[in-house]
Motif scaffolding. Structure first.
Motif, PDB file in Angstrom:
ATOM      1  N   TYR C  69       0.818  -1.217   0.000  1.00  0.00           N
ATOM      2  CA  TYR C  69       0.000   0.000   0.000  1.00  0.00           C
ATOM      3  C   TYR C  69       0.852   1.267   0.000  1.00  0.00           C
ATOM      4  CZ  TYR C  69      -4.648  -2.030   0.623  1.00  0.00           C
ATOM      5  OH  TYR C  69      -5.832  -2.677   0.415  1.00  0.00           O
ATOM      6  N   LEU C  70       2.126   1.126   0.390  1.00  0.00           N
ATOM      7  CA  LEU C  70       2.995   2.301   0.370  1.00  0.00           C
ATOM      8  C   LEU C  70       3.426   2.657  -1.044  1.00  0.00           C
ATOM      9  CD1 LEU C  70       5.252   1.563   3.425  1.00  0.00           C
ATOM     10  CD2 LEU C  70       3.206   3.000   3.271  1.00  0.00           C
ATOM     11  N   ALA C  71       3.397   1.677  -1.935  1.00  0.00           N
ATOM     12  CA  ALA C  71       3.890   1.924  -3.299  1.00  0.00           C
ATOM     13  C   ALA C  71       3.141   3.063  -3.984  1.00  0.00           C
ATOM     14  CB  ALA C  71       3.824   0.627  -4.121  1.00  0.00           C
ATOM     15  N   PRO C  72       1.786   3.037  -4.014  1.00  0.00           N
ATOM     16  CA  PRO C  72       1.111   4.158  -4.687  1.00  0.00           C
ATOM     17  C   PRO C  72       1.358   5.499  -4.013  1.00  0.00           C
ATOM     18  CG  PRO C  72      -0.480   2.692  -3.615  1.00  0.00           C
ATOM     19  CD  PRO C  72       0.838   1.994  -3.581  1.00  0.00           C
ATOM     20  N   VAL C  73       1.601   5.501  -2.701  1.00  0.00           N
ATOM     21  CA  VAL C  73       1.903   6.764  -2.015  1.00  0.00           C
ATOM     22  C   VAL C  73       3.233   7.317  -2.525  1.00  0.00           C
ATOM     23  CG1 VAL C  73       2.424   7.842   0.202  1.00  0.00           C
ATOM     24  CG2 VAL C  73       0.595   6.116   0.053  1.00  0.00           C
ATOM     25  N   LEU C  74       4.241   6.463  -2.558  1.00  0.00           N
ATOM     26  CA  LEU C  74       5.559   6.920  -3.001  1.00  0.00           C
ATOM     27  C   LEU C  74       5.526   7.309  -4.476  1.00  0.00           C
ATOM     28  CD1 LEU C  74       7.770   4.351  -1.061  1.00  0.00           C
ATOM     29  CD2 LEU C  74       7.212   6.724  -0.466  1.00  0.00           C
ATOM     30  N   LEU C  75       4.786   6.519  -5.272  1.00  0.00           N
ATOM     31  CA  LEU C  75       4.640   6.850  -6.693  1.00  0.00           C
ATOM     32  C   LEU C  75       4.013   8.231  -6.854  1.00  0.00           C
ATOM     33  CD1 LEU C  75       4.885   5.788  -9.622  1.00  0.00           C
ATOM     34  CD2 LEU C  75       2.547   4.904  -9.384  1.00  0.00           C
ATOM     35  N   ALA C  76       2.962   8.494  -6.071  1.00  0.00           N
ATOM     36  CA  ALA C  76       2.275   9.786  -6.170  1.00  0.00           C
ATOM     37  C   ALA C  76       3.221  10.927  -5.811  1.00  0.00           C
ATOM     38  CB  ALA C  76       1.055   9.797  -5.243  1.00  0.00           C
TER      39      ALA C  76
END
Lengths: 195, 195, 195
Positions: C69-76
């Motif tokens: 779930y952290l991946a889309p945060v970091l991507l954003a």
């Protein structure tokens, strides 16, 4: 462990939710929110304290299991919508309803925490949390100075007295609907005297 | 799974609660809150981060089970009440106590999450949540700009370093009271250097 | 009870987290936050609604169990960092991403609550909570007027429509990925029309 009979707890809760929901709807009306935003603010104010308490205790919030908790919120929004133009002393009205909710929730919140086998001191603190939580949430999301922190105001102290009285009554095996309601009335009176 | 012995976790927790509670009481004093509001703000600041962490993990908050968690809050309120008139560099004092709480909580918060079988990455994030949660709550309810978001400030990064170090130490089977305290001191130092 | 297959729920969730995380990162960029603060605000916005929902239902938040779930945060955060100087219509972009997150989360939030055996009415309300929670948290901690309460704006109503539609579809045994995505698109469209 049961403190109040289930129906009693529910009835007291619904009345308390109504009182707080009225304060949310009143604030929404003064701020010019539309009816949807008013319902959301009324719901957060009415249900917020109890949900936070239940989440901390670790039980599923009563408002989730029983959708009837939405009824007093909708009723409050409707009543405020109809009567708002006739409310001449807006702030005082809001604070009186807030005081009534405070009186009920510090007692029922403490009772609910005691029923979940929380130590008496923590139960009283959760009662205070239930009582001040909804109003704090209301003021934070609507960007008002929380009543809790107004320097010219006595807000949390009556809730502490009511919650502590509830815990002491329970220790003395003297907590009933009647003594509970008496503690609520005392809390309300102490708070109302500060207005 | 146990990470720190229960008494060790409790002792470190109580010290961290004291540090953060001092910052809440100091802010309350500067804002002219009365002693009840000061105790409430100190309590939210000291206990807020840990309660949020425990609620997310799904365990009953330690502060609820052990009313002794109230002791450092009351002590902080008393100390600030007595010494506040003599605090000459108010803001710096607040930030130093905040940094000390940050250092302790990022380590103990991570350890507590690891003990609840949370994946290591999530445990480190919950450590950061524990460390920054109480101060964020304090700033939001007291209507201050959260330290977290001040552009001229390095606040969360030291907590991330401390929490990550704790998770890595645990993976390497090298997490003890001593290495944990060392990680706290490093975090505190990194944060204090930014002041 | 399973509503969406686990992989489907995860995929829809991750896309919704990305949309909301973009809004957090955009607001952080406009406010001049550094990259760490930006990641924290993006994470609160993207994950906040779902964590609140799961905590209220009483299940361990998905974002905790699955660090992906952290991946889309970091991507954003990365995407906004690279493209921000080229975003000419900042506010409109933020609101469009917010609308997309709103559309997805009111459906997936309702589905997740139904899967946890919550009554349909409460499930729809938890869907609304999931959809508006992250943005409300973003606006409160960043000291913005919450979109929820802007008088010239229709924000929560589309989410209510989408959540209610999801609950009704489920009652009619007609809730699938396709009808769910259709409900999301309708919600997004209703919201986008108000911009």
């Amino acid at each position: 462990m049961e403190i109040f009979a289930e129906r009693t707890q529910l009835a007291l809760d619904l009345v308390g939710v109504f009182f707080f929901a009225v304060t949310g709807a009143l604030l929404a009306a003064r701020k010019g929110f539309d009816v949807v935003a008013s319902a959301l603010l009324a719901g957060m104010t009415g249900l917020g304290g109890g949900v936070v308490r239940d989440v901390i205790i670790g039980v599923r919030p009563a408002a989730l299991e029983h959708p009837v908790y939405l009824a007093p919120v909708l009723l409050a929004v409707g009543v405020v919508y109809l009567y708002y133009p006739h409310v001449s002393r807006f702030r005082r009205t809001l604070l009186l309803f807030d005081a009534a909710g405070l009186g009920l929730f510090c007692v029922t919140g403490t009772a609910k925490a005691l029923a979940a086998d929380v130590p008496a001191v923590s139960a009283a603190l959760l009662g205070v949390t239930t009582a001040v939580g909804g109003g704090l949430l209301r003021d934070v999301v609507a960007r008002e100075v929380p009543s809790l922190f107004r320097y010219d105001d006595i807000y949390a102290l009556p809730a502490m007295v009511g919650a502590a009285a509830t815990a002491v009554l329970w220790r003395l095996d003297a907590l009933s609907v009647w003594t509970g309601v008496a503690a609520s009335v005392v809390t309300f009176t102490l708070r109302a005297l500060a207005l």
